[in-house]
Design a protein around this motif. Sequence first.
Motif, PDB file in Angstrom:
ATOM      1  N   LEU A  77       1.493  26.703  -1.793  1.00 24.95           N
ATOM      2  CA  LEU A  77       0.701  25.630  -1.960  1.00 24.95           C
ATOM      3  C   LEU A  77       0.981  24.611  -2.826  1.00 24.95           C
ATOM      4  CD1 LEU A  77      -2.633  27.237  -1.075  1.00 24.95           C
ATOM      5  CD2 LEU A  77      -1.156  25.884   0.416  1.00 24.95           C
ATOM      6  N   LYS A  78       1.865  25.205  -4.159  1.00 19.01           N
ATOM      7  CA  LYS A  78       2.207  24.625  -5.095  1.00 19.01           C
ATOM      8  C   LYS A  78       3.761  24.113  -4.991  1.00 19.01           C
ATOM      9  CE  LYS A  78      -0.976  26.593  -8.696  1.00 19.01           C
ATOM     10  NZ  LYS A  78      -1.175  27.491  -9.636  1.00 19.01           N
ATOM     11  N   SER A  79       4.080  24.175  -3.804  1.00 18.94           N
ATOM     12  CA  SER A  79       5.646  23.833  -3.614  1.00 18.94           C
ATOM     13  C   SER A  79       6.667  24.563  -4.016  1.00 18.94           C
ATOM     14  CB  SER A  79       5.790  22.053  -3.997  1.00 18.94           C
ATOM     15  OG  SER A  79       4.933  21.614  -3.168  1.00 18.94           O
ATOM     16  N   GLN A  80       6.352  25.843  -4.363  1.00 22.57           N
ATOM     17  CA  GLN A  80       7.136  26.747  -5.206  1.00 22.57           C
ATOM     18  C   GLN A  80       7.704  27.619  -4.079  1.00 22.57           C
ATOM     19  OE1 GLN A  80       5.265  28.777  -8.434  1.00 22.57           O
ATOM     20  NE2 GLN A  80       4.619  26.521  -9.444  1.00 22.57           N
ATOM     21  N   ILE A  81       8.992  28.249  -4.461  1.00 22.84           N
ATOM     22  CA  ILE A  81       9.819  29.327  -3.433  1.00 22.84           C
ATOM     23  C   ILE A  81       9.095  30.711  -3.661  1.00 22.84           C
ATOM     24  CG2 ILE A  81      12.008  30.243  -3.267  1.00 22.84           C
ATOM     25  CD1 ILE A  81      13.409  27.508  -3.619  1.00 22.84           C
ATOM     26  N   ILE A  82       9.103  31.330  -2.687  1.00 25.90           N
ATOM     27  CA  ILE A  82       8.716  32.801  -2.994  1.00 25.90           C
ATOM     28  C   ILE A  82       9.631  33.553  -2.336  1.00 25.90           C
ATOM     29  CG2 ILE A  82       6.165  32.378  -2.933  1.00 25.90           C
ATOM     30  CD1 ILE A  82       6.386  33.799  -0.010  1.00 25.90           C
ATOM     31  N   TYR A  83       9.720  34.875  -2.616  1.00 28.00           N
ATOM     32  CA  TYR A  83      10.694  36.045  -2.027  1.00 28.00           C
ATOM     33  C   TYR A  83       9.576  37.085  -1.339  1.00 28.00           C
ATOM     34  CZ  TYR A  83      14.592  33.793  -4.258  1.00 28.00           C
ATOM     35  OH  TYR A  83      15.617  32.886  -4.720  1.00 28.00           O
ATOM     36  N   LYS A  84       9.518  36.928  -0.119  1.00 28.24           N
ATOM     37  CA  LYS A  84       8.908  37.724   0.747  1.00 28.24           C
ATOM     38  C   LYS A  84       9.331  39.241   0.895  1.00 28.24           C
ATOM     39  CE  LYS A  84       8.613  37.157   5.041  1.00 28.24           C
ATOM     40  NZ  LYS A  84       8.165  36.436   6.379  1.00 28.24           N
ATOM     41  N   PRO A  85       8.468  40.330   0.652  1.00 29.07           N
ATOM     42  CA  PRO A  85       8.817  41.579   0.852  1.00 29.07           C
ATOM     43  C   PRO A  85       8.982  42.023   2.194  1.00 29.07           C
ATOM     44  CG  PRO A  85       6.463  41.514   0.062  1.00 29.07           C
ATOM     45  CD  PRO A  85       7.049  40.129  -0.133  1.00 29.07           C
ATOM     46  N   LEU A  86       9.605  42.976   2.654  1.00 25.72           N
ATOM     47  CA  LEU A  86       9.895  43.530   3.871  1.00 25.72           C
ATOM     48  C   LEU A  86       9.334  44.945   3.897  1.00 25.72           C
ATOM     49  CD1 LEU A  86      13.336  42.188   4.816  1.00 25.72           C
ATOM     50  CD2 LEU A  86      11.245  41.476   5.990  1.00 25.72           C
ATOM     51  N   TYR A  87       8.868  45.377   4.921  1.00 26.52           N
ATOM     52  CA  TYR A  87       8.380  46.730   5.041  1.00 26.52           C
ATOM     53  C   TYR A  87       8.996  47.470   5.979  1.00 26.52           C
ATOM     54  CZ  TYR A  87       4.824  50.178   4.103  1.00 26.52           C
ATOM     55  OH  TYR A  87       4.471  51.495   3.657  1.00 26.52           O
ATOM     56  N   ASP A  88       9.511  48.578   5.862  1.00 28.94           N
ATOM     57  CA  ASP A  88      10.010  49.684   6.712  1.00 28.94           C
ATOM     58  C   ASP A  88       9.039  50.797   7.343  1.00 28.94           C
ATOM     59  OD1 ASP A  88      11.552  51.857   7.838  1.00 28.94           O
ATOM     60  OD2 ASP A  88      13.165  51.429   6.638  1.00 28.94           O
ATOM     61  N   PHE A  89       8.598  50.554   8.584  1.00 29.75           N
ATOM     62  CA  PHE A  89       7.590  51.267   9.074  1.00 29.75           C
ATOM     63  C   PHE A  89       8.025  52.811   9.396  1.00 29.75           C
ATOM     64  CE2 PHE A  89       5.531  47.223   9.497  1.00 29.75           C
ATOM     65  CZ  PHE A  89       4.357  47.492   9.105  1.00 29.75           C
ATOM     66  N   LYS A  90       9.169  53.123   9.483  1.00 29.47           N
ATOM     67  CA  LYS A  90       9.788  54.400   9.728  1.00 29.47           C
ATOM     68  C   LYS A  90       9.949  54.912   8.313  1.00 29.47           C
ATOM     69  CE  LYS A  90      12.267  53.262  13.828  1.00 29.47           C
ATOM     70  NZ  LYS A  90      13.578  53.107  14.454  1.00 29.47           N
ATOM     71  N   GLU A  91      10.069  54.462   7.174  1.00 29.59           N
ATOM     72  CA  GLU A  91      10.224  54.973   5.920  1.00 29.59           C
ATOM     73  C   GLU A  91       8.894  54.979   5.148  1.00 29.59           C
ATOM     74  OE1 GLU A  91      12.576  57.036   4.921  1.00 29.59           O
ATOM     75  OE2 GLU A  91      13.567  56.486   6.653  1.00 29.59           O
ATOM     76  N   HIS A  92       7.874  54.023   5.853  1.00 28.15           N
ATOM     77  CA  HIS A  92       6.591  54.015   5.150  1.00 28.15           C
ATOM     78  C   HIS A  92       6.693  53.348   3.745  1.00 28.15           C
ATOM     79  CE1 HIS A  92       4.595  55.976   8.524  1.00 28.15           C
ATOM     80  NE2 HIS A  92       5.576  56.627   8.576  1.00 28.15           N
ATOM     81  N   THR A  93       7.472  52.494   3.560  1.00 28.81           N
ATOM     82  CA  THR A  93       7.503  51.899   2.105  1.00 28.81           C
ATOM     83  C   THR A  93       8.318  50.557   2.304  1.00 28.81           C
ATOM     84  OG1 THR A  93       7.901  52.152  -0.121  1.00 28.81           O
ATOM     85  CG2 THR A  93       9.709  52.927   1.273  1.00 28.81           C
ATOM     86  N   ARG A  94       8.406  49.834   1.403  1.00 31.78           N
ATOM     87  CA  ARG A  94       9.327  48.519   1.298  1.00 31.78           C
ATOM     88  C   ARG A  94      10.627  48.611   1.384  1.00 31.78           C
ATOM     89  NH1 ARG A  94       5.865  44.952  -2.949  1.00 31.78           N
ATOM     90  NH2 ARG A  94       3.967  44.761  -1.809  1.00 31.78           N
ATOM     91  N   LYS A  95      11.508  47.668   1.898  1.00 32.61           N
ATOM     92  CA  LYS A  95      12.871  47.889   1.913  1.00 32.61           C
ATOM     93  C   LYS A  95      13.317  47.008   0.656  1.00 32.61           C
ATOM     94  CE  LYS A  95      13.181  47.364   7.084  1.00 32.61           C
ATOM     95  NZ  LYS A  95      14.063  46.393   7.706  1.00 32.61           N
ATOM     96  N   LYS A  96      14.550  47.381   0.125  1.00 30.42           N
ATOM     97  CA  LYS A  96      14.860  46.466  -1.147  1.00 30.42           C
ATOM     98  C   LYS A  96      15.163  44.926  -0.728  1.00 30.42           C
ATOM     99  CE  LYS A  96      17.180  50.683  -3.228  1.00 30.42           C
ATOM    100  NZ  LYS A  96      16.781  51.832  -2.564  1.00 30.42           N
ATOM    101  N   GLU A  97      15.458  44.695   0.514  1.00 26.21           N
ATOM    102  CA  GLU A  97      15.813  43.369   0.702  1.00 26.21           C
ATOM    103  C   GLU A  97      14.545  42.583   0.719  1.00 26.21           C
ATOM    104  OE1 GLU A  97      17.445  45.124   4.354  1.00 26.21           O
ATOM    105  OE2 GLU A  97      16.697  46.019   2.632  1.00 26.21           O
ATOM    106  N   MET A  98      14.575  41.379   0.342  1.00 24.53           N
ATOM    107  CA  MET A  98      13.592  40.261   0.494  1.00 24.53           C
ATOM    108  C   MET A  98      13.893  39.070   1.044  1.00 24.53           C
ATOM    109  SD  MET A  98      11.395  40.870  -3.197  1.00 24.53           S
ATOM    110  CE  MET A  98      12.964  40.719  -4.217  1.00 24.53           C
ATOM    111  N   ILE A  99      13.034  38.219   1.478  1.00 29.41           N
ATOM    112  CA  ILE A  99      13.354  37.001   2.533  1.00 29.41           C
ATOM    113  C   ILE A  99      12.758  35.814   1.473  1.00 29.41           C
ATOM    114  CG2 ILE A  99      12.755  35.914   4.374  1.00 29.41           C
ATOM    115  CD1 ILE A  99      12.663  38.255   5.947  1.00 29.41           C
ATOM    116  N   LYS A 100      13.764  35.134   1.336  1.00 27.29           N
ATOM    117  CA  LYS A 100      13.301  33.646   0.729  1.00 27.29           C
ATOM    118  C   LYS A 100      12.548  32.563   1.594  1.00 27.29           C
ATOM    119  CE  LYS A 100      15.663  29.962  -1.573  1.00 27.29           C
ATOM    120  NZ  LYS A 100      16.933  28.976  -1.842  1.00 27.29           N
ATOM    121  N   VAL A 101      11.462  32.324   1.021  1.00 30.06           N
ATOM    122  CA  VAL A 101      10.572  31.563   1.918  1.00 30.06           C
ATOM    123  C   VAL A 101      10.400  30.141   0.964  1.00 30.06           C
ATOM    124  CG1 VAL A 101       8.358  31.023   3.141  1.00 30.06           C
ATOM    125  CG2 VAL A 101       9.466  33.467   2.790  1.00 30.06           C
ATOM    126  N   GLU A 102      10.951  28.965   1.682  1.00 30.99           N
ATOM    127  CA  GLU A 102      10.574  27.766   0.771  1.00 30.99           C
ATOM    128  C   GLU A 102       9.336  27.162   1.404  1.00 30.99           C
ATOM    129  OE1 GLU A 102      13.839  24.978   0.994  1.00 30.99           O
ATOM    130  OE2 GLU A 102      15.489  27.050   0.842  1.00 30.99           O
TER     131      GLU A 102
END
Length: 208
Positions: A77-102
């Motif tokens: 909302l303040k026009s800043q970039i974020i890095y969105k987490p990714l979740y692995d439902f087979k491992e039941h935890t977050r992945k190491k990778e993240m996705i850049k969202v502008e």
Amino acid sequence: MMRPILIGITGGTGSGKSTVAKEIFKSFREDCIAMIEQDSYYKNQSHLSFEERIKTNYDHPNAFDTPLLVEHLTKLLKSQIIYKPLYDFKEHTRKKEMIKVEPRDIIIVEGIMILQDVQLRNLLDIKIYVDTDDDVRIIRRILRDINERGRTIQSVIKQYLEVVKPMHEQFIEPTKKYADIIIPEGGQNKVAIDIMVSKIKQILIENK
């Protein structure tokens, strides 16, 4: 740059909220709209054993890292970039990778608990609740969890009856009262989706 329009889309599991979100998303150029899935913000469980992770109740508000989601939406909302987490439902935890969202003019955030948290709810400009028959929702949940998340039909039904249904009645159904718009039957409701798209376009014009 104007403040983005933040749209929250919620409803029970299998209600069609993701379909509604995708239909709205497709109605705009990709360079002016962003999608944030609440499922990406399940808590990181890498510090737990796999046996402990599989006990997670994904249909309870405590399963989500809501402060991180609120922080990320506030940044967008303040026009800043974020890095969105990714979740692995087979491992039941977050992945190491993240996705850049502008940051974009329109931001959609969709998930089962979008209207449950007051801080998250207060960020939203438009609040949509997708309301679909329970029988339809459980069939969709079964198909999704078997095909996409590697579950057995027995485990999905057991989880639905013991966890998903009571959690829906306790935490999700009551948030319907906070919605600005209630869309029956999810993605099947083309008229409601078209009305929402027209409204968003109108707000964009007014905000310029």
